[in-house]
Design a protein around this motif. Sequence first.
Motif, PDB file in Angstrom:
ATOM      1  N   LEU A   1      39.766  39.073  36.130  1.00 20.05           N
ATOM      2  CA  LEU A   1      40.262  37.716  35.874  1.00 20.05           C
ATOM      3  C   LEU A   1      39.365  36.963  34.900  1.00 20.05           C
ATOM      4  CD1 LEU A   1      41.348  36.740  39.461  1.00 20.05           C
ATOM      5  CD2 LEU A   1      42.784  36.541  37.440  1.00 20.05           C
ATOM      6  N   LEU A   2      38.069  36.965  35.193  1.00 19.58           N
ATOM      7  CA  LEU A   2      37.137  36.243  34.323  1.00 19.58           C
ATOM      8  C   LEU A   2      37.130  36.838  32.932  1.00 19.58           C
ATOM      9  CD1 LEU A   2      33.675  35.292  35.809  1.00 19.58           C
ATOM     10  CD2 LEU A   2      35.468  33.820  34.953  1.00 19.58           C
TER      11      LEU A   2
ATOM     12  N   THR B   1      45.781  34.632  32.290  1.00 19.44           N
ATOM     13  CA  THR B   1      45.511  35.683  33.274  1.00 19.44           C
ATOM     14  C   THR B   1      46.764  36.032  34.072  1.00 19.44           C
ATOM     15  OG1 THR B   1      44.914  34.105  35.013  1.00 19.44           O
ATOM     16  CG2 THR B   1      43.135  34.878  33.610  1.00 19.44           C
TER      17      THR B   1
ATOM     18  N   PHE C   1      40.221  35.729  31.157  1.00 22.53           N
ATOM     19  CA  PHE C   1      40.084  34.297  30.898  1.00 22.53           C
ATOM     20  C   PHE C   1      39.169  34.057  29.704  1.00 22.53           C
ATOM     21  CE2 PHE C   1      37.086  30.736  32.221  1.00 22.53           C
ATOM     22  CZ  PHE C   1      37.820  29.717  31.649  1.00 22.53           C
ATOM     23  N   MET C   2      38.006  34.689  29.693  1.00 19.16           N
ATOM     24  CA  MET C   2      37.034  34.421  28.637  1.00 19.16           C
ATOM     25  C   MET C   2      37.460  35.038  27.312  1.00 19.16           C
ATOM     26  SD  MET C   2      33.382  34.413  30.699  1.00 19.16           S
ATOM     27  CE  MET C   2      33.482  36.065  31.298  1.00 19.16           C
TER      28      MET C   2
ATOM     29  N   MET D   1      42.964  30.233  31.237  1.00 19.59           N
ATOM     30  CA  MET D   1      43.333  30.437  32.644  1.00 19.59           C
ATOM     31  C   MET D   1      44.788  30.888  32.761  1.00 19.59           C
ATOM     32  SD  MET D   1      41.474  27.305  34.551  1.00 19.59           S
ATOM     33  CE  MET D   1      39.699  27.300  34.795  1.00 19.59           C
TER      34      MET D   1
END
Lengths: 800, 800
Positions: free
Chosen positions: B623-624, B404, B627-628, B401
């Motif tokens: 964003l995801l 990002t 993050f991933m 998180m």
Amino acid sequence: MENFVYIIPVLGIIGLLTMYLKAKWVSKQDAGDATMSELAGYIANGAMAFLRAEWKILGYFVIIASILLAWSGSVVETSSPIIAISFIIGAVFSATAGYIGMNIATKANVRTTQAARTSLPQALKVSFTGGSVMGLGVAGLAVLGIGSLFIFFYTMYVVNTGADVNGKMMEKALEVLAGFSLGAESIALFARVGGGIYTKAADVGADLVGKVEAGIPEDDVRNPATIADNVGDNVGDVAGMGADLFGSYVATILATMVLGREIVSQDNFGGIAPILLPMVIAGVGLLFSIVGMLFVKVKGEDGDVQKALNMGNWSSIVFTAIASFFIVNWMLPDTAMNIRGFEFTKMNVFCAIILGLVVGTLMSAITEYYTAMGKRPVQSIVNQSSTGHATNIIGGLSVGMESTAAPMLVLAAGIYGSYYFAGLYGVAIAAAGMMATTAMQLAIDAFGPIADNAGGIAEMSGLPKEVRNRTDNLDAVGNTTAATGKGFAIASAALTSLALFAAFVGVAGISHIDIYKADVLAGLFVGGMIPFIFSSLAIAAVGRAAMDMVNEVRRQFREIPGIMEYKAKPEYEKCVAISTEASIREMVAPGAIALIVPIIVGFTFGPEVLGGLLAGVTVSGVLLGMFMNNAGGAWDNAKKSFEKGAVINGETFYKGSEPHKASVTGDTVGDPFKDTSGPSMNILIKLMSIVSLIIAPHIAVNEGHGAQMMNGGDKIECMMDCCKTMNGDAEHNMNYCKNFTAATGVKCEMDENGQCMIDSTDCARLISEGKMDAKSCEMVNGKCKMSTEACQKMMENKAE
Amino acid sequence: MENFVYIIPVLGIIGLLTMYLKAKWVSKQDAGDATMSELAGYIANGAMAFLRAEWKILGYFVIIASILLAWSGSVVETSSPIIAISFIIGAVFSATAGYIGMNIATKANVRTTQAARTSLPQALKVSFTGGSVMGLGVAGLAVLGIGSLFIFFYTMYVVNTGADVNGKMMEKALEVLAGFSLGAESIALFARVGGGIYTKAADVGADLVGKVEAGIPEDDVRNPATIADNVGDNVGDVAGMGADLFGSYVATILATMVLGREIVSQDNFGGIAPILLPMVIAGVGLLFSIVGMLFVKVKGEDGDVQKALNMGNWSSIVFTAIASFFIVNWMLPDTAMNIRGFEFTKMNVFCAIILGLVVGTLMSAITEYYTAMGKRPVQSIVNQSSTGHATNIIGGLSVGMESTAAPMLVLAAGIYGSYYFAGLYGVAIAAAGMMATTAMQLAIDAFGPIADNAGGIAEMSGLPKEVRNRTDNLDAVGNTTAATGKGFAIASAALTSLALFAAFVGVAGISHIDIYKADVLAGLFVGGMIPFIFSSLAIAAVGRAAMDMVNEVRRQFREIPGIMEYKAKPEYEKCVAISTEASIREMVAPGAIALIVPIIVGFTFGPEVLGGLLAGVTVSGVLLGMFMNNAGGAWDNAKKSFEKGAVINGETFYKGSEPHKASVTGDTVGDPFKDTSGPSMNILIKLMSIVSLIIAPHIAVNEGHGAQMMNGGDKIECMMDCCKTMNGDAEHNMNYCKNFTAATGVKCEMDENGQCMIDSTDCARLISEGKMDAKSCEMVNGKCKMSTEACQKMMENKAE
């Protein structure tokens, strides 16, 4: 009907009186034997120690923030230094709400344990009454606070000056009132984040060493972190949640009031019915929450606790819904109302309220589906626990992500539908309707941690198994209600943010937020990132604090001989101190982000980019919030599934099996998700919106009231868009003004920005006389903006 | 200069020829002994079996989709049924790119193993040449494909009809060309998702039973899933990534071309320099990638592989940057250009390209920081592994998180800056600049899995330890380059999506996307949710497939006696079949979401809501994705930290220790994050934007070309906003038209919608003659929209 407004604080006082009676009843209950009292004493002292430490830091914050607010309030004309007082009252009320909840919870916990020695109905009664005290305290303080401050500011700025109720002075009254909401929400953020870090650091730390390494059960008196863990339930789940919902409740009402001011209403309440409505509904919702609480009881040992709570919840919702029909019908005018060009009737408003209730209910139901034992999502995590820790985590993350889909569609439909009914006022009043029964909702929510604590005390005091069974029964229901409560909370936060967003747009004087513009889009991107960094900070804080806790517990086991044989007492207070210090230290950074980012972006890039930022924060915050809450809830219940035996591919696994161990990992990961970062998202998105609303007058662009305040008077408030295209060409506009007056007989003056304006009362008269189409005059901050077409048509009509 | 355009496909062919020579060189290398060949044979056959199965399904998809496209192309005038052919060519090229990569990778792997028996420099040479074949194949096919199709459609629609190069026919040529990109990106999505599910199901399944339960090392020949695992590296990391970057590359170029069409350019290339520019830069970037590849070599056993790769990468970037200066200077006109009212010079365009390169480099550097061993983020996960599985997971999620934040700020600054330089064309060309050295980037990326596979073969064939050490050295570098490659890819995907977004807005005829409108905001919310549900499906698919794999491996260990004693051979092909079937089955649902949602939303709610949806998808997807990707990369390297001994609080832990076990859990969770759902986000956001662009003509609103097509001719394309306010008042507009012609001498006609229009060539002439201010004429789809002010001023000037 002018005095009708006093009914609002009176309803708040009724709530507080009922709370007082209920609190007294709880105190009178038997607090059990000496061991129980001792343990309860530890918990109560630990909780108070945290509150004192937190208040000290927040005291400094409130002083500094209120000085800044007072200064900023003196700079623009639609605000006042008094906003600082409003802010302080909001902060104090919010802290008080948390204190009331924690005080009663630390009394009710041990009394619930004692009651559970006799029967389930009695245990439910004590714990739920404890929860009710919290619910009534929060809602009562909110209604009392916002109601009386409104009366005060309304009288001071509007009644005493004889100003227009849709005008600038009313805007000022509400801007000052927004300070109350800012105070409430700021304290809520710190309480939620600080409390969330506290409770999960203690919980994770206690579990990792106690359960996993030392192999002693949860809430064992030998575990040095066990008191801190139980304190955590109170400071996080009770005080944190109380402050959180207090903030939501106030913000929702306020946002609706700010939008309500823009509505010209021919009602029996001096034209302020749309402003009063959300407060009245909140007060009535409080009343029916008290009624609903009477329904929460079970008959015998095998009574259905969940059903009892549902009965209470549903009855208060249904009564409130029925009452709002009559209230809306009575208060709002029969004629059509208009907000920013969107026309609607009072029945549209009622429909929006009902839609809000439906959205809230659906969100709760979906959340329950994703987090309830035995349903497909939790069962899938249970199944994936059979192949180890990693697949359990993968399963939970996947469930959490999936769980955002249906609620987002419901929410999108809710936004679309409530707007369809009554424009932006519809969106706001839908949120207000959803929040009306906050007292009941919170009573149900707060009952959970009380039961959880009661179970802890039963375990630590070594009470018989049937006592623990009764408290476990209550606790299991509490887990479900906690999850559904979060679904409700995030739905209301999303709608509230949108309402605040709309209020912000109005005050900032912009008419759109166009993400096709590169800078606004950049704002959207940065905004979307904020919830991620905020969550990262919160989660990392829990991780760090939990590690400190683990090391301390290991140290005590190592250095204090005899703990394991019950011969020596662990140093509970050291663990309490670790959690307290960590949470106070770690809540600062995330809190600062929420408060400072909107200010920097707003002043550097202007209101439209700030609008983009807020949209990004809201979308990303709602998604992450749901993802984390639901993943955490699902992991928790996947773990709990093993307690009664979980069936995987036909084989039954119990506590202590390998799949159960994997499920404990998931639960531990889920803890900071569902109790620290997840619920903080609600506050984050609301707080950033409120901060933006507060700074809006400072960063307003030309057409906002910021510039128009320069006219000095309260009279010239109707700006006509028709001469805006010639903005700057003073001579042309001067002629235009003269021609307009000549043609229509309506006085038209030029302001310092070279724009021609007509009086807001002329505006209203022209509309009421049917000479100007209400649709062509968009009311923005009490100023009428006419389209070129419309004003040319008016000139032509008059000239004929 | 008209023939200059042929240089583009020629550059593509040069790339493909170089690829052919390099591929031949790899094939000629020694493939090792019989065991090695046998194992390599299993892997190659498994990989081909997957491709065949995937192509079969995709074949049906392509047939159906092309029929639909052909039909839809026949409905509107700015498209053509030929778009279906374009689409098929794109799909075939994309599949070919994947095939080339996989074919060479399954040859290079065993040859790298063999080379590693002699020396590190030789092993690097073989593996990197293998990667280069892939990179050159992808870039060569892309440049050849888009270059020659452009020449074809340009000749057919524009040159042969003598139409305006900024006009409707050019729009048609590019719309048809967009089919190529749609084909490429669709195949990429399925390849990425399918390959990602394949590789991680096999990897997780192999690890869970092999490493954890049976206690045998990774890539042990006794593990039935080990072949599937190695096949997975090829189908996911090689074929999937090849198709992915092929799609990105094409989409970026296309988006820039679509925006370039709107620019009126007085250049030596018949006015199409802004359209040609992205293709020329891509071709030159391909050329300098070939040059850069010469720099990738190490001297001895202790040569720095990372440094060698960096040398290659940097030299190709720097050469391309220098070359673009001259290209931009030579191709673009000296006069100012204008896109949708934003004026810029050719040096602004160069600055945007440089900014794109800087953004890409920064994104890679930040990604590396968050995923590299020894740096603070990975070390924090290592530290948190000491307290168990759960804290390791919490640490990784928190790092993901946090990671990002900086990239989002860089990206926001990139959007802001590139727009500042050259408007929307700047945003697009920045992405194109960033992607120019894709051949080099991909060579570096693809080298990783080849080295990984080579290590697997070394292990399975029981080669001496120094061989494995050499391949491990390469593999470790490969992990870092994989992470930085992903940072680069997501940055380019974000900018490309924005460029496509801008192109969509133009074609759909809307001038803004106002999230202050309730329906658009609802679209934004729903859009933000899509990446979550998409990721959930992908992750859950991996979880399910991995469980099937686990059960199959357990069955084989149980039912086939002698596996553990090397006496019996496991049934590798059964595991291969499980991964193949699962990935084919599970890729359908996420793929369908990406393709269908924009169509439903666009046709139901119109282009502005679809715009809101796309913005939501892009923000949330970026964003995801970050993050991933970053959480997965950090977990992976946290685990790897234990291989050489990780220091936690002064104590050193190795493989097999408790903290190491916790880190394996994190790595396993991270696998589907970083190799399945994370990288799919790039394609998801681009594909949804491309689908929207393709349907844009169908859902265009009034002012879009959809309505204006009704005029029938190619001439009347200049719409003046000044009479729009009187829209519908035909008589007024007719008079206005006459007056305008009388006053200015420019022919003005009315169209069927009652709007007055002037010819686009008149428009251009007026601007070039300085009689009309380019700023007052915003070019939208080649149509000039003038403000009321501007056209009134023009009439006044002429009348004087």
